[in-house]
Design an enzyme around this catalytic site. Sequence first.
Site, PDB file in Angstrom:
ATOM      1  N   ARG A 115      11.083 -34.368 -55.771  1.00 34.33           N
ATOM      2  CA  ARG A 115      10.776 -34.012 -54.362  1.00 34.33           C
ATOM      3  C   ARG A 115      12.092 -34.576 -53.701  1.00 34.33           C
ATOM      4  O   ARG A 115      12.949 -33.798 -52.872  1.00 34.33           O
ATOM      5  CB  ARG A 115       9.940 -34.525 -53.729  1.00 34.33           C
ATOM      6  CG  ARG A 115       8.470 -33.882 -54.069  1.00 34.33           C
ATOM      7  CD  ARG A 115       8.089 -32.838 -53.370  1.00 34.33           C
ATOM      8  NE  ARG A 115       6.742 -32.449 -53.518  1.00 34.33           N
ATOM      9  CZ  ARG A 115       6.203 -31.345 -53.460  1.00 34.33           C
ATOM     10  NH1 ARG A 115       6.988 -30.232 -53.107  1.00 34.33           N
ATOM     11  NH2 ARG A 115       4.779 -31.025 -53.686  1.00 34.33           N
ATOM     12  N   GLN A 198       0.956 -38.544 -35.261  1.00 32.39           N
ATOM     13  CA  GLN A 198       2.002 -38.526 -34.166  1.00 32.39           C
ATOM     14  C   GLN A 198       2.506 -40.070 -33.912  1.00 32.39           C
ATOM     15  O   GLN A 198       3.662 -40.177 -33.517  1.00 32.39           O
ATOM     16  CB  GLN A 198       1.000 -38.454 -32.823  1.00 32.39           C
ATOM     17  CG  GLN A 198       1.755 -38.091 -31.712  1.00 32.39           C
ATOM     18  CD  GLN A 198       0.850 -37.748 -30.494  1.00 32.39           C
ATOM     19  OE1 GLN A 198      -0.323 -38.050 -30.432  1.00 32.39           O
ATOM     20  NE2 GLN A 198       1.467 -37.189 -29.334  1.00 32.39           N
ATOM     21  N   HIS A 202       6.501 -40.619 -34.525  1.00 29.93           N
ATOM     22  CA  HIS A 202       7.156 -40.914 -33.304  1.00 29.93           C
ATOM     23  C   HIS A 202       8.328 -42.082 -33.381  1.00 29.93           C
ATOM     24  O   HIS A 202       8.971 -42.151 -32.641  1.00 29.93           O
ATOM     25  CB  HIS A 202       6.261 -41.059 -31.947  1.00 29.93           C
ATOM     26  CG  HIS A 202       6.197 -39.548 -31.575  1.00 29.93           C
ATOM     27  ND1 HIS A 202       5.844 -38.473 -32.432  1.00 29.93           N
ATOM     28  CD2 HIS A 202       6.254 -38.995 -30.435  1.00 29.93           C
ATOM     29  CE1 HIS A 202       5.533 -37.606 -31.692  1.00 29.93           C
ATOM     30  NE2 HIS A 202       5.461 -37.655 -30.639  1.00 29.93           N
ATOM     31  N   LEU A 379       9.547 -29.079 -38.115  1.00 31.10           N
ATOM     32  CA  LEU A 379       8.412 -28.843 -39.091  1.00 31.10           C
ATOM     33  C   LEU A 379       7.039 -29.642 -38.908  1.00 31.10           C
ATOM     34  O   LEU A 379       6.116 -29.126 -38.760  1.00 31.10           O
ATOM     35  CB  LEU A 379       8.889 -29.206 -40.467  1.00 31.10           C
ATOM     36  CG  LEU A 379       8.261 -29.336 -41.597  1.00 31.10           C
ATOM     37  CD1 LEU A 379       8.968 -29.024 -42.754  1.00 31.10           C
ATOM     38  CD2 LEU A 379       7.273 -30.588 -41.795  1.00 31.10           C
ATOM     39  N   TYR A 380       7.265 -30.765 -38.159  1.00 28.36           N
ATOM     40  CA  TYR A 380       6.093 -31.833 -37.877  1.00 28.36           C
ATOM     41  C   TYR A 380       5.353 -31.730 -36.317  1.00 28.36           C
ATOM     42  O   TYR A 380       4.876 -32.400 -36.059  1.00 28.36           O
ATOM     43  CB  TYR A 380       6.757 -33.098 -38.054  1.00 28.36           C
ATOM     44  CG  TYR A 380       6.170 -33.986 -38.667  1.00 28.36           C
ATOM     45  CD1 TYR A 380       4.542 -34.414 -38.622  1.00 28.36           C
ATOM     46  CD2 TYR A 380       6.425 -34.655 -40.046  1.00 28.36           C
ATOM     47  CE1 TYR A 380       4.046 -35.162 -39.366  1.00 28.36           C
ATOM     48  CE2 TYR A 380       5.758 -35.461 -40.829  1.00 28.36           C
ATOM     49  CZ  TYR A 380       4.425 -35.653 -40.553  1.00 28.36           C
ATOM     50  OH  TYR A 380       3.623 -36.558 -41.490  1.00 28.36           O
ATOM     51  N   HIS A 383       0.826 -29.654 -33.459  1.00 29.62           N
ATOM     52  CA  HIS A 383       0.051 -29.831 -32.344  1.00 29.62           C
ATOM     53  C   HIS A 383      -1.324 -28.887 -32.497  1.00 29.62           C
ATOM     54  O   HIS A 383      -2.255 -29.629 -31.886  1.00 29.62           O
ATOM     55  CB  HIS A 383       0.751 -29.422 -31.041  1.00 29.62           C
ATOM     56  CG  HIS A 383       1.821 -30.111 -30.664  1.00 29.62           C
ATOM     57  ND1 HIS A 383       3.148 -30.209 -31.172  1.00 29.62           N
ATOM     58  CD2 HIS A 383       1.863 -31.503 -30.184  1.00 29.62           C
ATOM     59  CE1 HIS A 383       4.158 -31.033 -30.655  1.00 29.62           C
ATOM     60  NE2 HIS A 383       3.322 -31.687 -30.031  1.00 29.62           N
ATOM     61  N   GLY A 522       8.086 -30.098 -46.369  1.00 33.18           N
ATOM     62  CA  GLY A 522       7.767 -31.421 -45.679  1.00 33.18           C
ATOM     63  C   GLY A 522       7.618 -32.458 -46.664  1.00 33.18           C
ATOM     64  O   GLY A 522       8.199 -33.529 -46.347  1.00 33.18           O
ATOM     65  N   SER A 526       9.689 -36.074 -46.357  1.00 34.15           N
ATOM     66  CA  SER A 526       8.700 -37.337 -46.184  1.00 34.15           C
ATOM     67  C   SER A 526       8.992 -38.350 -47.247  1.00 34.15           C
ATOM     68  O   SER A 526       9.129 -39.477 -46.822  1.00 34.15           O
ATOM     69  CB  SER A 526       7.335 -36.614 -46.238  1.00 34.15           C
ATOM     70  OG  SER A 526       6.350 -37.926 -46.390  1.00 34.15           O
TER      71      SER A 526
HETATM   72  C1  HEM Z   1      -2.654 -33.999 -26.389  1.00 31.32           C
HETATM   73  C2  HEM Z   1      -1.771 -34.143 -27.497  1.00 31.32           C
HETATM   74  C3  HEM Z   1      -0.372 -34.096 -27.790  1.00 31.32           C
HETATM   75  C4  HEM Z   1       0.416 -33.839 -26.550  1.00 31.32           C
HETATM   76  C5  HEM Z   1       0.010 -33.442 -25.112  1.00 31.32           C
HETATM   77  C6  HEM Z   1       1.984 -33.570 -27.198  1.00 31.32           C
HETATM   78  C7  HEM Z   1       2.808 -33.327 -26.249  1.00 31.32           C
HETATM   79  C8  HEM Z   1       4.053 -33.127 -26.636  1.00 31.32           C
HETATM   80  C9  HEM Z   1       5.257 -33.144 -25.905  1.00 31.32           C
HETATM   81  C10 HEM Z   1       5.216 -32.908 -24.305  1.00 31.32           C
HETATM   82  C11 HEM Z   1       6.282 -33.183 -26.501  1.00 31.32           C
HETATM   83  C12 HEM Z   1       8.019 -33.101 -26.166  1.00 31.32           C
HETATM   84  C13 HEM Z   1       8.177 -31.306 -26.372  1.00 31.32           C
HETATM   85  C14 HEM Z   1       9.819 -31.367 -25.844  1.00 31.32           C
HETATM   86  O1  HEM Z   1      10.190 -31.962 -24.828  1.00 31.32           O
HETATM   87  O2  HEM Z   1      10.498 -30.500 -26.598  1.00 31.32           O
HETATM   88  C15 HEM Z   1       6.011 -33.519 -28.129  1.00 31.32           C
HETATM   89  C16 HEM Z   1       6.844 -33.619 -28.892  1.00 31.32           C
HETATM   90  C17 HEM Z   1       6.525 -33.749 -30.396  1.00 31.32           C
HETATM   91  N1  HEM Z   1       5.306 -33.833 -30.947  1.00 31.32           N
HETATM   92 FE1  HEM Z   1       3.555 -33.864 -29.653  1.00 31.32          FE
HETATM   93  N2  HEM Z   1       1.995 -33.925 -28.502  1.00 31.32           N
HETATM   94  C18 HEM Z   1       0.517 -34.047 -28.771  1.00 31.32           C
HETATM   95  C19 HEM Z   1       0.308 -34.389 -29.883  1.00 31.32           C
HETATM   96  C20 HEM Z   1       1.044 -34.527 -31.228  1.00 31.32           C
HETATM   97  C21 HEM Z   1       0.376 -34.597 -32.526  1.00 31.32           C
HETATM   98  C22 HEM Z   1      -1.030 -34.925 -32.824  1.00 31.32           C
HETATM   99  C23 HEM Z   1       1.584 -34.548 -33.333  1.00 31.32           C
HETATM  100  C24 HEM Z   1       1.397 -34.850 -34.971  1.00 31.32           C
HETATM  101  C25 HEM Z   1       2.204 -34.807 -35.677  1.00 31.32           C
HETATM  102  C26 HEM Z   1       2.759 -34.235 -32.613  1.00 31.32           C
HETATM  103  C27 HEM Z   1       3.974 -34.267 -33.140  1.00 31.32           C
HETATM  104  C28 HEM Z   1       5.291 -34.013 -32.081  1.00 31.32           C
HETATM  105  C29 HEM Z   1       6.289 -33.846 -32.560  1.00 31.32           C
HETATM  106  C30 HEM Z   1       7.031 -34.379 -34.016  1.00 31.32           C
HETATM  107  C31 HEM Z   1       7.151 -34.041 -31.358  1.00 31.32           C
HETATM  108  C32 HEM Z   1       8.933 -33.865 -31.515  1.00 31.32           C
HETATM  109  C33 HEM Z   1       9.317 -35.418 -31.003  1.00 31.32           C
HETATM  110  C34 HEM Z   1      10.722 -35.523 -30.561  1.00 31.32           C
HETATM  111  O3  HEM Z   1      11.373 -34.715 -31.294  1.00 31.32           O
HETATM  112  O4  HEM Z   1      11.128 -36.311 -30.008  1.00 31.32           O
HETATM  113  N3  HEM Z   1       2.520 -34.277 -31.220  1.00 31.32           N
HETATM  114  N4  HEM Z   1       4.694 -33.374 -27.891  1.00 31.32           N
END
Ligand code: HEM
Length: 595
Positions: A115, A198, A202, A379-380, A383, A522, A526
């Site tokens: 991997r 999440q 993050h 990829l991650y 949601h 992934g 990872s």
């Molecule tokens: C109610 C739950 C959640 C809400 C409301 C939420 C909301 C958001 C929002 C608003 C963004 C920023 C989008 C942007 O500005 O482009 C984001 C980014 C992201 N979310 Fe979620 N999210 C939730 C749950 C999750 C879960 C469970 C994961 C699982 C891995 C996840 C993974 C990510 C990832 C990887 C990003 C990109 C982060 C970054 O590049 O800074 N989210 N999410």
Amino acid sequence: MRFLDLGSVCVLFFLLSCEPACGETSGVNPCCYLPCQNQGVCVRYAEDRYECDCTLTGFYGGNCTIPEFWTRVHHFLRPSPGVVHFILTHFSWIWDIVNSTSLRNTLMRLVLTVRSNLIPSPPTYNSKYNYLSWESYYNVSYYTRLLPPVPEDCPTPLGVRGEAGLPDPEQLVERLLKRRTFRPDPQGANIMFAFFAQHFTHQFFKSFNGMGLGFTRALGHGVDAGHIYGDNLERQLQLRLHKDGKLKYQLIDGEIYPPTIVDAPVKMTYPPTTPLEQQLSFGHEHFGLLPGLGMYATLWLREHNRVCDILKAVHPHWDDEQLFQTSRLIIIGETIRIVIEEYVQQLSGYHMKLKFDPTMLHRSDFQYSSRIALEFDHLYHWHPLMPDALIINGDTLTYQQFLFNTSVITHYGIENLVWAFSKQPAGQIGGGHNLHASMAHVAVKTIEASRLLRVQPFNEYRKRFNLKPYESFREFSDNEDIVHQLEELYHGDVNALEFYPGLLLEKTRPGAIFGESMVEMGAPFSLKGLLGNPICSPLYWKPSTFGGEVGFDIVNSATLKKLVCLNTKTCPYVAFRVPTQAELEEDNRKRKNEL
Ligand code: HEM
Ligand SMILES: *[C@@H]1O[C@H](CO)[C@@H](O)[C@H](O)[C@H]1NC(C)=O
Ligand SMILES: *[C@@H]1O[C@H](CO)[C@@H](O)[C@H](O)[C@H]1NC(C)=O
Ligand SMILES: *[C@@H]1O[C@H](CO)[C@@H](O)[C@H](O)[C@H]1NC(C)=O
Ligand SMILES: *[C@@H]1O[C@H](CO)[C@@H](O)[C@H](O)[C@H]1NC(C)=O
């Protein structure tokens, strides 16, 4: 166009794929055709002249398509990912034997090296530089890119694909990604898993859009626990108690919780109407968003302070700084162990028992470095894991009720949240039609960003990860509706299908949380990120790094259950998958006795 039959799709496909041979090429950068195969590098010379640099690819020829002898042999012997996956997820009797023999180590080492070898180390491109450059290597404010971005002067964001127009992202999300009715993950992942995903990711996915697309605030590029301690020194110092290595905390009903922003003044995002006592301070500025993030933040805060007490007992002369720094390394080690042995185990569905043992790689040529890739971030975006509402102690909490509501954490307490989140199923990530409406805009933004960032087509990533490119949407999906919609949206050209929609819409493997591509793409990112951590390297991976045998033992025996149960009064059912009926009954009995 809506009811394209297969015949007209083929004609369309033919017309779109005839490329330079039949088309007018003048003016178009020849590298826009993404001509170089097998990781060959496209270099443009005169107007329509290019060369593919095939060095070390194992191929030769104008487009690096002709295999050398050993490449042929190697490919002949290499089992397909589908076969390997099938073996790993079936024949549990074989794995029962393997689990308890040294074959487990051999296979685990094989998994890790095969991997990781797919990820370039040191890193190569970034969103500005689609050629090697010192800036791209050196400036860690960029996410790296596995495949170089499509040149800016190409006819379309995908090079030449999608000339008939790419689908409107809103339409794509509305018609193919948005949830109709909740579909649970067939592998049984729960909300505890979703919030862990999440919370954990993050720390290294922290897009810094203020700087521009393709930048990150998480300069540690891996598991640095920046989501617990802050992503910079100033924030860390505000979060620390400056005594015994600990983090600041507050007591509510005799239980430890994160401090408020009054006691630990760091920048957090809360709606302005949030009462001060509900504005908790976390390592990550967005963790006030969801009670599940606050729950994990609270658990890790308690764990950090617990580890400090243990270290102080054996090193009474250590100062605050050394206690803090050593505890942080222990927390990082615990995290990696829980991620590999429980979280990835759950995700993979493998019958082989995964093992975190860095010494496995100590005699190989594995590189201890990690740079987070933009493709990994996209990829991650898992949601679809999120349910329609959270169910805690019989209460149903809507998004409106739980978003930015940290009082949920203190109102129910950590035990009840763990119990509730462990019982509630998470959504299936792949297969389409499973994204809650409140997060539809996140998917839209991801697709929009991927075009501006000129992320290569899904099929190019398939090839990069040794997967066969899809030849039709029918091969890509087994869902009639998805096939038809995609044929319409992408004008019949499966080579125009984009990276993120491809990952989320690909047919899922039978009984699995997502399709082949998500796993095969992934897993390398990872595992490279986890094992590339400095604590896994030979000079770090020893007891003294972690404060002696006591600390090393904590790292070597960490589990999700311990994280919860050593930091709460009662020990609820806790796992990354929903309980079986028997486990549920057992837990109900236990809870009755405790009340
Ligand atoms: C109610 C739950 C959640 C809400 C409301 C939420 C909301 C958001 C929002 C608003 C963004 C920023 C989008 C942007 O500005 O482009 C984001 C980014 C992201 N979310 Fe979620 N999210 C939730 C749950 C999750 C879960 C469970 C994961 C699982 C891995 C996840 C993974 C990510 C990832 C990887 C990003 C990109 C982060 C970054 O590049 O800074 N989210 N999410
Ligand atoms: C290389 O690929 C291009 C199209 O991408 C094609 O036109 C050309 O014929 C190929 N050249 C060789 C030598 O295969
Ligand atoms: C082998 O590991 C898998 C995955 O953890 C588990 O399901 C199975 O019960 C294990 N078998 C033995 C004998 O430990
Ligand atoms: C990294 O690149 C960005 C964009 O060019 C620039 O603003 C930033 O100062 C660079 N960082 C370093 C450390 O040079
Ligand atoms: C926040 O959560 C608490 C505890 O669950 C609940 O009583 C309250 O109504 C929620 N606040 C909002 C605005 O929904």
